[in-house]
Scaffold this active site. Structure first.
Site, PDB file in Angstrom:
ATOM      1  N   HIS A 361      54.157 -10.813  11.638  1.00 48.28           N
ATOM      2  CA  HIS A 361      53.700 -11.088  10.276  1.00 48.28           C
ATOM      3  C   HIS A 361      54.670 -10.633   9.193  1.00 48.28           C
ATOM      4  O   HIS A 361      54.331 -10.717   8.015  1.00 48.28           O
ATOM      5  CB  HIS A 361      52.348 -10.410  10.018  1.00 48.28           C
ATOM      6  CG  HIS A 361      51.189 -11.133  10.615  1.00 48.28           C
ATOM      7  ND1 HIS A 361      50.572 -12.211  10.013  1.00 48.28           N
ATOM      8  CD2 HIS A 361      50.524 -10.947  11.784  1.00 48.28           C
ATOM      9  CE1 HIS A 361      49.575 -12.644  10.769  1.00 48.28           C
ATOM     10  NE2 HIS A 361      49.524 -11.901  11.854  1.00 48.28           N
ATOM     11  N   LYS A 552      46.863  -9.854  -5.062  1.00 50.33           N
ATOM     12  CA  LYS A 552      47.401  -9.615  -3.719  1.00 50.33           C
ATOM     13  C   LYS A 552      47.767  -8.143  -3.612  1.00 50.33           C
ATOM     14  O   LYS A 552      47.777  -7.430  -4.622  1.00 50.33           O
ATOM     15  CB  LYS A 552      48.630 -10.489  -3.448  1.00 50.33           C
ATOM     16  CG  LYS A 552      49.716 -10.364  -4.501  1.00 50.33           C
ATOM     17  CD  LYS A 552      50.871 -11.319  -4.228  1.00 50.33           C
ATOM     18  CE  LYS A 552      50.503 -12.733  -4.600  1.00 50.33           C
ATOM     19  NZ  LYS A 552      50.615 -13.656  -3.481  1.00 50.33           N
ATOM     20  N   ARG A 553      48.073  -7.700  -2.406  1.00 50.92           N
ATOM     21  CA  ARG A 553      48.533  -6.334  -2.195  1.00 50.92           C
ATOM     22  C   ARG A 553      49.743  -6.063  -3.083  1.00 50.92           C
ATOM     23  O   ARG A 553      50.608  -6.920  -3.251  1.00 50.92           O
ATOM     24  CB  ARG A 553      48.895  -6.163  -0.723  1.00 50.92           C
ATOM     25  CG  ARG A 553      49.405  -4.812  -0.319  1.00 50.92           C
ATOM     26  CD  ARG A 553      49.477  -4.724   1.206  1.00 50.92           C
ATOM     27  NE  ARG A 553      50.279  -5.791   1.782  1.00 50.92           N
ATOM     28  CZ  ARG A 553      51.592  -5.699   2.027  1.00 50.92           C
ATOM     29  NH1 ARG A 553      52.240  -4.581   1.740  1.00 50.92           N
ATOM     30  NH2 ARG A 553      52.255  -6.700   2.576  1.00 50.92           N
ATOM     31  N   LYS A 558      56.584  -8.670  -3.566  1.00 50.76           N
ATOM     32  CA  LYS A 558      55.685  -9.678  -4.121  1.00 50.76           C
ATOM     33  C   LYS A 558      55.919  -9.878  -5.622  1.00 50.76           C
ATOM     34  O   LYS A 558      55.419 -10.806  -6.219  1.00 50.76           O
ATOM     35  CB  LYS A 558      54.231  -9.293  -3.848  1.00 50.76           C
ATOM     36  CG  LYS A 558      53.898  -9.331  -2.354  1.00 50.76           C
ATOM     37  CD  LYS A 558      52.465  -8.921  -2.086  1.00 50.76           C
ATOM     38  CE  LYS A 558      52.158  -8.882  -0.593  1.00 50.76           C
ATOM     39  NZ  LYS A 558      52.055 -10.216   0.017  1.00 50.76           N
ATOM     40  N   THR A 660      48.289 -16.191   2.402  1.00 50.12           N
ATOM     41  CA  THR A 660      47.128 -17.090   2.493  1.00 50.12           C
ATOM     42  C   THR A 660      46.367 -17.168   1.176  1.00 50.12           C
ATOM     43  O   THR A 660      45.610 -18.108   0.965  1.00 50.12           O
ATOM     44  CB  THR A 660      46.171 -16.643   3.611  1.00 50.12           C
ATOM     45  OG1 THR A 660      45.828 -15.262   3.420  1.00 50.12           O
ATOM     46  CG2 THR A 660      46.788 -16.827   4.979  1.00 50.12           C
ATOM     47  N   LYS A 664      44.161 -20.382  -0.638  1.00 48.01           N
ATOM     48  CA  LYS A 664      42.816 -20.321  -1.236  1.00 48.01           C
ATOM     49  C   LYS A 664      42.839 -20.814  -2.674  1.00 48.01           C
ATOM     50  O   LYS A 664      41.947 -21.551  -3.112  1.00 48.01           O
ATOM     51  CB  LYS A 664      42.299 -18.882  -1.172  1.00 48.01           C
ATOM     52  CG  LYS A 664      42.105 -18.349   0.229  1.00 48.01           C
ATOM     53  CD  LYS A 664      42.075 -16.822   0.271  1.00 48.01           C
ATOM     54  CE  LYS A 664      42.223 -16.322   1.691  1.00 48.01           C
ATOM     55  NZ  LYS A 664      42.584 -14.909   1.778  1.00 48.01           N
TER      56      LYS A 664
END
Length: 817
Positions: A361, A552-553, A558, A660, A664
């Site tokens: 991952h 998100k985390r 990110k 993901t 969504k």
């Protein structure tokens, strides 16, 4: 729609009677003393009653047909609330609403009573939850295995703009969806020593452990859509082998009397204990072995009880490792086969590799787990011996294939040499598995061509791609019911189990009435989120503004910080030019930072500081709003995602495995602004790149630019970027705490801007200009929203699971009669 699939189809009256029965007989509460939480618990158990028979029938059917099962091992299962989702999948949603219409709680209020189970952190755990939903819906025999954490990750509070972690007491009032299974408890060993012994004339190794911990299983039913199959999620809780020492107690050593209990139960107290300290590292390793040992024992117990032997285990069982956390399955299965079942090494290795598959991952070096050899030797001495043996035999293979190639030996070895030897769990997982997969096309290519290049050259057939997906039952049918009703009204409900049918919506791309209805649904969802924000944070937001969402985390790759820099630049433009033409926009963040991740916590503080500065600036605060919603979790995502206009997927290309959340948001009609990273690449292929706002360097361009990249060059040549950084450096956002954000400035300039925010920032600003331009044309925006929804079919977890079942697991559907 869903009611056609109900297996027992109880009436609202039946459910109401079940509620009353459980209030009286399960909780023993008289009507005058009932509380809202009593009602929630009793009604949940009443609904659970409706699936119990089908659950047992499903498991009995798998056993009777001697079905080949998939076992999905994941340290996280972020399953979210189950009451409403189970009712939807069982076809009983309307009956539940009717059963409660005149009661103490409405159906909507009752769902809000449920706490999110603290069983995961982010994408890894939510993916696992989507997968088990799809497995049950597709009638595939599977058991998910995980840990039953007492407190999960943590509950995030924001105090003066800073993250504060508090225990997430998610099950303090009981959890109605689980069943304790003491008959299947298992004792797990740690520490001690290994000895060479002679048994029946044969020299063998025996492990004499120093400590034992009991693993107690708890089962949660996983209802497939339509309720035909109800699969099992089995979670392990740690309990002391000897909970109470009377001798210590009688001698006055009261704390020592319960020491073993406390030590044992620490194993499943929290998800991902802080590993910045040695005790945290040890607890993580103990946690992972406990999880693996319990799960593998259970897999073998079931297989043998159904008439199998250890020799034919691969014929009936396939084990999927969700990242490296369960990799200890490999040495543990070898230990069991060789030490407990007297299987020769070569056959044991053949059995182990035939059973195990590994999903990677991440490509982040810090996430490719390594454990120090001294720690391993202290906790798992026999497993360390087995790992060294596996490695020795494997390196002999490598040497035979690539004589004299020391680089390959060094790169592919399970053991990383250094001052302290370390065990590379990803290497062990690859060597001990039949298949290795990435989770998006670009990620799988990076694994094969860069990260695990040597392994892919040796075993090209081993590597494959399984692009991630999400369950449309949770992420559209349940969480965005206005949109699901609109879609079903036009194309029917076939999309609930075949998301590709959303393509039928494309015929309405020029239908002004449908586009108007589509955007009315979006506005309705935005009003709902705005009401939540005002109620929770006492911050009014304009639902007519563009909702720009990054949820998100929180991690530097990110690049939440890049969005903050953009907000600062727009703020500075507005201050300089009050008449600037810029549409009203609400920036919505939600993210948790790992407790030991100082930079991520700094970014959270900066978000709040910028938000406060904007709110204090007349002429800007009327057009810009920055909101940080604390304690991001599944139920909060279900509220935010349907309301999003713009989806921020802005990681540095080549860093995000898949993602993901992007799927969504796409499914719910948010347009994506993003780099060509992770699943964004395939989303652009499916929707058409013209229907996303793509910007920034590609993964190849990042690699080519890395050696010569200088953030200082950008700082000196771009006045807007320089002004934004100087505002942070000069304490514009923290006048009362000088130098508070200096670490952020240093990371951008002095430490090389590793994630190249400044390198992509100009391109990002240009993409945001395209967003503004399109948002100014409501019809054109609505058409792109529709096309994104219509072309999201590939990103169903049903498609992903079919690919796993057909290409890796070789598992077939089994439908209970």
């Amino acid at each position: 729609m869903a009611s056609d699939y109900a297996f027992d189809n109880p009436s609202a009256e039946t459910l109401n009677k079940g509620l009353r029965w459980h209030l009286r007989h399960t909780l023993a509460i008289s009507p005058s003393k009932e509380t809202d939480r009593d009602w929630y618990y009793a009604f949940s158990v009443a609904l659970r009653d409706q699936l119990a028979d089908r659950w047992m029938k499903t498991q009995d059917c798998y056993t009777a047909k001697n079905a080949r099962r998939a076992y999905y091992l994941s340290l996280e299962f972020l399953i979210g609330r189950l009451l409403g989702n189970n009712a939807m999948n069982m076809g009983l949603y309307q009956q539940c609403q009717e059963a409660l219409k005149d009661g103490r709680l409405s159906w909507e209020d009752m769902q809000e009573m449920e706490r999110d189970p603290g069983l995961g952190n982010g994408g890894l755990g939510r993916l696992a939850a989507c997968f088990v939903d799809s497995l049950a819906t597709l009638h595939l025999p599977c058991i998910g295995y995980g840990l039953r954490y007492d407190y999960g990750l943590f509950r995030q509070q924001i105090v003066n703009g800073a993250q504060v972690e508090e225990p997430d007491t998610w099950k303090k009032d009981g959890y109605p969806w689980e069943f304790k299974r003491p008959a299947y408890a298992h004792s797990v060993c740690f520490g001690g020593e290994i000895r060479r012994m002679e048994v029946n004339g044969k020299l063998i190794w025996r492990w004499f452990p120093a400590e034992r911990v009991n693993g107690m299983p708890y089962d949660i039913p996983v209802v497939g859509f339509g309720g035909q199959n109800v699969n099992n999620l089995r979670l392990w809780s740690a309990e002391a082998d000897n909970e109470f020492d009377f001798q210590d107690f009688n001698q006055g050593s009261y704390e020592d009397a319960v020491d073993s209990k406390v030590r044992a139960e620490n194993l499943t107290k929290v998800l991902y204990p802080n590993d910045n300290i040695e005790q945290g590292k040890e607890l993580r390793l103990r946690q992972q072995y406990f999880f693996v040992a319990c799960s593998l024992h259970d897999i073998l117990r079931r297989h043998l009880s159904e008439g199998g032997t250890v020799h034919n285990l691969p014929e009936r069982a396939t084990i999927q490792l969700n990242d490296t956390h369960p990799t200890l399955v490999i040495p543990e299965l070898m230990r069991l086969l060789v030490d407990e079942y007297d299987v020769p090494w070569d056959e044991a290795w053949q059995i182990t590799r035939a059973c195990v598959n590994y999903t990677n991952h991440t490509i982040l070096p810090e996430a490719l787990e390594k454990w120090s050899v001294p720690l391993f030797r202290r906790l798992l001495p026999r497993h360390l011996q087995i790992i060294f043996d596996i490695n020795s035999r494997f390196l002999e293979e490598v040497s035979a294939l690539y004589p004299g190639n020391l680089d390959k030996l060094r790169n592919m070895s399970i053991i990383q040499e250094g001052d302290v030897q370390a065990i590379r769990m990803a290497n062990l997982a690859i060597i001990g598995s039949t298949h290795v997969n990435g989770v998006a096309k670009i990620h799988s290519d990076i694994l094969k061509n860069v990260i695990f290049k040597d392994f892919a050259e040796m075993w090209p057939e081993k590597f494959t791609n399984m692009t991630n997906g999400i369950t449309q039952r949770r992420w559209l049918l349940f969480c965005n019911q206005p949109l699901s009703r609109l879609i079903t009204g036009r194309i029917g409900d076939g999309w609930v189990t075949d998301l590709d049918k959303l393509r039928d919506l494309e015929r309405f791309v020029e239908d002004k009435e449908f586009l108007h209805q589509l955007m009315e649904v979006k506005l309705q969802n935005k009003r709902r989120l705005a009401a939540y924000i005002e109620k929770t944070l006492d911050i009014p937001v304009d639902p007519e503004s563009l909702f720009d969402v990054q949820v998100k985390r929180l991690h530097e790759y990110k690049r939440q910080l890049m969005l903050v820099l953009y907000i600062i630049i727009i703020y500075q433009r507005m201050v300089k030019n009050p008449s600037l033409d810029y549409p009203r926009r609400t920036f919505i963040f939600a993210a948790k930072a790992a407790p030991g991740y100082a930079m991520a916590k700094q970014i959270i503080r900066l978000i709040h500081a910028v938000a406060q500065t904007i709110d204090e600036t007349p002429g800007v605060r009327e057009r810009l709003k920055v909101v940080f919603l604390p304690d991001y979790r599944v139920s909060l995502a279900e509220l935010i995602i349907p309301a999003a206009d713009l989806s921020e997927q802005i990681s540095l290309a080549g860093m995000e495995a898949s993602g993901t959340g992007c799927m969504k948001l796409m499914l719910n009609g948010a347009l994506t602004i993003g780099t060509l990273d992770g699943a964004n690449v395939e989303m652009a292929q499916e929707a058409g790149e013209e229907n996303l706002f793509i910007f920034g360097m590609t993964a190849q361009e990042v690699a080519e630019r890395r050696a010569s990249y200088s953030p200082w060059d950008i700082y000196h040549t771009d006045p807007e970027i320089r002004a934004a950084i100087e505002a942070i450096r000069d304490n514009h956002f923290c006048p009362q705490e000088p130098s508070l954000f200096q670490p952020i400035v240093q990371s951008l300039l002095d430490f090389g801007d590793h994630y190249m925010l400044l390198g992509d920032l100009k391109s990002y600003i240009a993409a945001q200009e395209r967003v503004n331009q399109l948002y100014g044309d409501p019809q054109a925006w609505a058409r792109k929203v529709l096309l994104n929804i219509a072309r999201s079919g590939k990103f169903s977890s049903d498609r992903t699971i079919r690919e796993y079942a057909e290409q890796i697991w070789k598992v077939s559907p089994v439908i209970p009669e």
